[in-house]
Motif scaffolding. Structure first.
Motif: not given
Length: 689
Positions: A179-188
């Motif tokens: 769930a926390e990983l899902a909130q982090i964008p994969r790229r800038v």
């Protein structure tokens, strides 16, 4: 690479014989034999033509190692000889490749391990510190490719070995959930929304921890803009970091530009190559801990920006190498308790940067867990401050809520009693205090402690001299006072009073033995870029100026506040000598006085958290207990200069907190210690060991 030669002991009886021989015969040759034979003590020679010397000593995290050096080197192009402290930096150092950015050429340096991520550190004439990581200890010269005539002679001693139980982390670290990983964008993304570098590492730790760990192993903060570069230049030093801190473009994560950019490189190569990354503070926590999200790449040359045809940096397409480099260098700080990896379900393994370069990855994200803080007592201290302000109001003014003055507001209903008189208070103010003798530091607060609570409080107005000279004055004062009163002092250092006291505690006999605790308020422990900015003509100018009622040598006083001077001291004496407490001050663009607005803006190019004279991080003494941050500019913390601030409440709260903390920690008051009764061990034990 050269390996040091030493004679190992055959068994414990040999070691005992050596020690007895040295102790009772006292002959120089006996002492030399013992030094050479004891595996914990060895003598090594480093000559001017060597790069790195293998000491043959393997260290573990927490081992205390003392290194002392003598001798000199002479470079053919230098007018002066160099001692282990190194030559004074000059403009030519900007184009030299030296292993330690801020140390002079010829300085004695060290490193643990021979890997590319092993970061060199300054040693100088003396350094005694705990080893942050495990590995082989190497010593060398901060010379780069140049050689010199001469040599340094070193004595290296392991003063204590850490036990596994002292360094092993036994706490619980929260996992990074799906769930926390899902909130982090994969790229800038760039300002136009073009996707770029992948998010390839995470750091779990406070903002201060992250910055301290990175700066401690050689990463430097990169300017956010050309304006910041110019502001740094206005307060600049002859430092190779000037190349490294040139602006890094702003990229977006969580819909905002990076909080910090960091870089590491040899400066002569920085034009085309540097390790660098950007980090963003996540808008959520992990198990209640702060999370930073990072994207790191390694610039290896120049390339054509396919968006506009301009020249841009070319990155190493294997971004996993930079991910691992960042993690390994952070391990060198000694603050990392765990490295882990997570792989998102929608991970990125191949893509192009915003300017068109291809890169690839195994898709994993590195998770770096920093050691959870145990020295942060800001919440406990805030209860003291808020209660003193609300219940006692020793300043006698209408000052409002404590949240106006303290960044960590607390409860105001704490029960406040009498203050113990088992200690007495000594305040050492900052530079130029003799120039404003009609505005003494913490004037009202000292009167309240004396008149209301019966405490013995004194102010020692040291002159505008070097910290070493003032340390001798402090030692003389304390020794004289101890003749008639055996109670120990709680010393309070404000501004330059902090490094003056640090030097006194570390170097002057009879000081730390008679000091129960040390409180630093807005103290210049780490130096200040403002002191670095003083013109090179300062010596000549100040010697001709009539300084009126000011006492001492201002030029020498300001030299003691230079960052390289203070950082060298901390390298030589990295551990507090007595229980130590740090309280920092931070102001803002809206609250800073007009007279300090310019230096505030300039310091903000380094870090927005500053008090117009000092950066917040430079006010926190390493390994001290952290009391928090007051909302104030530098002068207003201690001096009544026409601006409202609860200075008396602040002094009363810090004194109350420290006396109570000493009692809880098991520190025994002088009157309770007898010859037949061993002193209880507590929180203070281990300082200066």
């Amino acid at each position: 690479m050269t390996r040091a030669k030493f004679l190992p002991l055959r068994d414990e009886s040999d070691r005992l014989s050596c020690r007895l021989l040295t102790a009772f015969v006292g002959l120089l040759w006996a002492a030399t034999v013992c030094l050479a034979a004891d595996p914990a003590v060895r003598q090594i020679t480093v000559d001017g033509k060597q790069s790195w010397v293998d000491t043959g000593l393997d260290v573990q995290p927490g081992d205390m190692v003392k290194i002392e050096a003598t001798g000199s080197l002479k470079y053919s192009d230098a007018a002066q000889s160099s001692g282990p402290e190194g030559l004074a930096r000059g403009w030519k150092d900007l184009i030299r490749v030296l292993p330690v950015n801020d140390a002079g050429r010829g300085a004695l340096i060290g490193r643990i391990g021979s890997e590319g991520s092993a970061r060199p550190f300054f040693i100088g004439e003396r350094r005694e510190s705990r080893m942050p990581v495990a590995g082989r200890l190497f010593v060398g010269l901060n010379s780069g490719s140049s050689t010199a005539e001469g040599e340094y002679k070193l004595t290296i001693q392991v003063t204590s070995r850490a036990k596994d139980t002292e360094t092993e982390f036994k706490g619980v670290l929260p996992p990074i959930t799906e769930a926390e990983l899902a909130q982090i964008p994969r790229r800038v993304v760039d300002k136009d929304g073009n996707e770029g570098d992948r998010i390839n590492f995470l750091v779990v730790g406070t903002e201060e921890q992250v910055k301290q760990a990175l700066l401690g192993v050689g990463w430097v903060v990169v300017d956010r803009s050309v304006r910041d570069t110019l502001l740094r230049g206005a307060l600049g030093t002859l430092s190779k970091q000037a190349y490294l801190t040139m602006p890094m473009s702003e990229l977006m994560v969580f819909d905002r530009a990076q909080d910090y950019g960091f870089a590491m490189s040899d400066p002569i190569q920085t034009v085309m190559a540097r390790h660098h990354f950007r980090i963003w503070k996540a808008p959520f926590t992990v198990g209640g801990l702060t999370l930073f999200v990072g994207a790191g790449t390694h610039d290896i040359g120049f390339d054509k920006d396919q968006r506009n045809g301009n020249i841009t940096h070319k990155i190493d397409p294997d971004t996993d190498l930079e991910r691992e480099y960042i993690g390994e260098t952070l391990k060198q700080s000694g603050q990392v308790v765990k490295l882990d990896y997570v792989t998102p379900k929608d991970t990125v393994t191949k893509a192009k940067t915003a300017h068109g370069e291809e890169f690839h990855s195994d898709g994993r994200i590195l998770v770096v867990y920093l050691k959870p803080e145990n020295g942060d007592v800001s919440e406990q201290f805030s209860d003291y401050f808020c209660s003193v302000l609300a219940q006692n109001n020793p300043d006698g003014e209408e000052l409002g809520s404590c949240s106006k003055w303290l960044q960590t507001p607390g409860k105001s209903d704490m029960k406040l009693g009498e203050i113990s008189k088992d200690y007495r208070i000594l305040i050492v103010p900052g530079i130029m205090n003799t120039c404003v003798a009609d505005t003494p530091a913490y004037d009202k607060g000292r009167k309240v402690l004396t008149e209301k609570y019966g405490l013995t409080t004194e102010l020692l107005s040291v002159p505008n001299d070097s910290s070493e000279a003032n340390a001798k004055a402090i030692a003389s004062f304390i020794q004289e006072k101890m003749k008639d009163d055996k109670r120990k002092f709680i010393v309070v250092g404000y501004s330059k009073g902090t490094p003056d006291l640090q030097v006194a505690l570390a170097q002057e006999p009879g000081v730390k033995e008679n000091v129960a605790a040390f409180i630093s308020t807005a103290g210049a422990s780490g130096g200040s870029p403002v002191a670095d900015s003083l013109p090179m003509q300062l010596d000549a100018y100040l010697s001709k100026v009539k300084q009126g009622k000011c006492q001492g040598n201002l030029a020498e006083g300001f030299k003691s506040l230079k960052k390289d001077v203070r950082q060298r001291f901390l390298a030589s004496y990295p551990h507090p000598q007595v229980p130590t407490y740090s309280l920092a001050a931070v102001t803002t663009a809206e609250t800073v006085p007009k007279t300090a607005a310019q230096t505030f803006r300039m310091l903000s190019a380094w870090d927005k958290y500053n008090d117009s004279q000092l950066l917040k991080l430079d006010q926190i003494i390493p390994e001290s207990k952290y009391l928090g941050v007051v909302n104030s500019d530098h002068l207003n913390v201690a001096l009544s200069m026409g601006s409202t601030f609860p200075r008396a409440a602040l002094l009363e709260a810090t004194v109350r907190f420290v006396i109570d903390d000493l009692s809880k920690s098991g520190v025994v008051k002088p009157a309770e210690t007898t010859k037949n009764e061993p002193k209880k061990k507590g929180w203070a034990d281990g300082f200066g060991q």
